[in-house]
Structures are given as structure tokens and as C-alpha cells.
Scaffold this motif. Structure first.
Motif, mmCIF file in Angstrom:
data_model
loop_
_atom_site.group_PDB
_atom_site.id
_atom_site.type_symbol
_atom_site.label_atom_id
_atom_site.label_comp_id
_atom_site.label_asym_id
_atom_site.label_seq_id
_atom_site.Cartn_x
_atom_site.Cartn_y
_atom_site.Cartn_z
ATOM 1 N N GLU A 172 4.145 -13.248 -31.190
ATOM 2 C CA GLU A 172 4.716 -12.672 -29.966
ATOM 3 C C GLU A 172 3.681 -11.903 -29.142
ATOM 4 O O GLU A 172 3.862 -11.721 -27.940
ATOM 5 C CB GLU A 172 5.883 -11.750 -30.322
ATOM 6 N N ASP A 173 2.603 -11.464 -29.782
ATOM 7 C CA ASP A 173 1.559 -10.714 -29.084
ATOM 8 C C ASP A 173 0.551 -11.625 -28.384
ATOM 9 O O ASP A 173 -0.324 -11.136 -27.661
ATOM 10 C CB ASP A 173 0.805 -9.813 -30.067
ATOM 11 N N GLN A 174 0.661 -12.938 -28.604
ATOM 12 C CA GLN A 174 -0.317 -13.861 -28.011
ATOM 13 C C GLN A 174 0.350 -15.151 -27.517
ATOM 14 O O GLN A 174 -0.261 -16.223 -27.523
ATOM 15 C CB GLN A 174 -1.423 -14.174 -29.031
ATOM 16 N N LYS A 175 1.605 -15.037 -27.082
ATOM 17 C CA LYS A 175 2.358 -16.214 -26.647
ATOM 18 C C LYS A 175 1.734 -16.933 -25.453
ATOM 19 O O LYS A 175 1.652 -18.168 -25.447
ATOM 20 C CB LYS A 175 3.808 -15.836 -26.354
ATOM 21 N N PRO A 176 1.286 -16.229 -24.397
ATOM 22 C CA PRO A 176 0.683 -16.970 -23.271
ATOM 23 C C PRO A 176 -0.540 -17.777 -23.709
ATOM 24 O O PRO A 176 -0.721 -18.923 -23.291
ATOM 25 C CB PRO A 176 0.303 -15.858 -22.291
ATOM 26 N N GLU A 177 -1.369 -17.175 -24.549
ATOM 27 C CA GLU A 177 -2.563 -17.875 -25.041
ATOM 28 C C GLU A 177 -2.173 -19.028 -25.966
ATOM 29 O O GLU A 177 -2.805 -20.086 -25.961
ATOM 30 C CB GLU A 177 -3.480 -16.898 -25.781
ATOM 31 N N ALA A 178 -1.122 -18.833 -26.766
ATOM 32 C CA ALA A 178 -0.661 -19.892 -27.667
ATOM 33 C C ALA A 178 -0.142 -21.092 -26.875
ATOM 34 O O ALA A 178 -0.379 -22.242 -27.255
ATOM 35 C CB ALA A 178 0.427 -19.359 -28.587
#
Length: 280
Positions: free
Chosen positions: A149-155
Motif C-alpha cells: 500500500e505504500d508503493q502502489k503507484p510505483e507497483a
């Protein structure tokens, strides 16, 4: 203990010590690629991951004892960084490719000597790069210490590139291997017989299908990689593998290497390769 009915294989250097797999409880993860070798070979093994005599907390503690910063190994074994861990007698190994390389010849799933040892290892390393290491980066592209959830845009960005460019590349490579003379007949990846490379490819495809079902369906239905998916089905139908998949020893996917987040497949446009002339 996992106890398939098939009789335990004997090898020249067998000292009757049990094989022990140490991994995080409740997750197939990288440990699953090791389990498949044991199951296909019909070899009993102790799986601390699903040891019903231990609670999940106790199973995790077994891992922590090996990877503790204060654990410096012993006179014959180096310290362990991370699971999966294999214990066989006095020998303790980690690193998945290293464990597979150790086990496969002993279980009759790879040659014990000659060029085939290294050709299969080369193939397995390539598959693990594409379908395990890069797969993990689709949901943890920045840091393993951060929650998804802390890196969703990058994922989402990482997954788009992975599905559009990398998965077709690695599927295409596996298809080329199956067309190669060294495969020995386009049925198995090497030497016209089932090896641990086929088991690795099976698990990679199975996990990818869980993580990205819509994308893998499109790739499968494109028929660009028909022999690869035929191999997947062939492995799944092996009696020992089929029995294992239906057993409680086969752990369900969850928060391990292969994770399903439907939002990561949105806006993906998979680029299928152009058909090549039959002479190439």
C-alpha cells in the motif's frame, strides 16, 4: 512430515539423513519450487513450514534461529541470510538456485555430471529471474520493507512494463528452448525427459496465473507460446504432481512472491510478437 507413497530414492552419497525444508509458514513462496522436486521424485521430506506439531509462531522461530545476526554458522556451514533453507544431514544450504542445483541430481531430476548440469542450471536461473525475482518487484518495486500500500503507484507502473514487455520475453525464451535441438523433442525443456527445469517453469506459470490471470489468459490464447502452456499441462498431469496439488501440502497463494492485486492489470496492453517465417 510429507510422506508420498513412492519409495525414497537412493543415491551413491545418501546417508539416510532426512531432507528438511525451512521456510516461512503459510506461504508457498520460493519454498514451493523445492517441494515440487520432492513430490515429483516421491521422496519424503520434513517441511517445517507446514509442521502440524508447531504453531505458526514456532515455525517462524525456526527460521529466525537460522537467520539471526548472531548465528555465525559452524565449522562446516556458513551463516544463513534468508530462507528457503535446506538441511540435509550436517549440510545447511540457502539460496533457491543453489538448493535446486544440489537436490536435482540426487532426486533423478538432472544429470549428475557433464554439460547438462550447467545447461539446466542456466535455464533455471533464467526462469527464476523472469518469473520469481521480477515478479516480486511488481508489488514491491521500491523496498521489501515497505507495505504494498505504500508503493502502489510505483507497483502499477512496474507491473505494466512487466506484463507488456518482460513476461512475453521470458515466455518467448521458453518457447525457443522447446524448439531447440537440445530439448530433444519439444516435449520437455532439456534432453527429452522431465527435469527440475520443467517443474520450475510449471510453478512459475502457475504463480503468474494467480497473480495476473487476465494477462496470462491473453498470452495463452494468443497461441504464440503454445508449447510452453502444453508443458505446463503435461507437468500438472504427472501422477505425483497431480496428487500433491490435490493435497493439503499444497499451500494456497497469498502474500508471498505471487500476489493478486486486480488494479495492477488495468491499462495493460500486451505487445505480442510478430509471427516469424516458418524457416526461422
Amino acid at each position: 512430515m510429507s510422506s508420498p507413497d513412492a519409495k525414497r530414492l537412493k543415491t551413491d552419497d545418501d546417508d539416510d539423513a532426512p531432507y528438511e525444508l525451512i521456510y516461512w509458514p503459510g506461504l508457498p513462496g520460493r519454498g514451493e519450487l523445492i517441494r515440487l522436486l520432492f513430490e515429483q521424485a516421491g521422496v519424503p521430506y520434513i517441511d517445517h513450514t507446514i509442521d502440524h506439531t508447531k504453531t505458526p509462531k514456532e515455525a517462524r522461530q525456526t527460521v529466525f534461529e537460522y537467520i539471526d545476526p548472531d548465528n555465525i554458522g559452524d565449522a562446516t556451514n556458513l551463516p544463513i541470510l534468508a530462507p528457503p533453507i535446506l538441511k540435509h544431514g550436517d549440510l545447511v544450504l540457502h539460496q533457491l538456485p543453489n538448493i535446486l542445483l544440489y537436490l536435482a541430481p540426487r532426486l533423478g531430476l538432472a544429470p549428475k555430471e557433464g554439460n547438462g548440469v550447467f545447461l539446466l542450471n542456466q535455464l533455471v536461473l533464467t526462469l527464476l529471474d523472469g518469473f520469481v525475482n521480477e515478479m516480486h518487484e511488481t508489488h514491491h518495486p521500491i523496498a521489501t520493507s515497505l507495505y504494498y500500500e505504500d508503493q502502489k503507484p510505483e507497483a502499477k507502473k512496474r507491473s505494466k512494463h512487466y506484463l507488456e514487455e518482460r513476461i512475453p520475453k521470458f515466455l518467448g525464451y521458453a518457447q525457443r528452448v522447446l524448439h531447440s535441438e537440445a530439448s530433444g523433442g519439444e516435449t520437455w525443456l532439456y534432453g527429452n525427459k522431465l527435469t527440475y527445469a520443467d517443474l520450475v517453469l510449471f510453478q512459475c506459470l502457475d504463480g503468474t496465473n494467480f497473480a495476473f490471470p487476465e494477462s496470462l489468459k491473453k498470452l495463452r490464447e494468443s497461441r504464440h507460446y503454445e508449447r510452453v502452456f502444453e508443458l505446463y499441462k503435461r507437468v500438472k498431469e504427472q501422477p505425483n504432481i497431480s496428487s500433491y496439488l490435490a493435497s493439503e501440502r499444497r499451500l494456497p497463494y497469498g502474500d508471498g512472491i505471487f500476489r493478486h492485486y486486480s488494479e495492477l492489470e488495468k491499462d495493460v496492453q500486451i505487445k505480442l510478437p510478430e509471427p516469424r517465417p516458418a524457416t526461422l
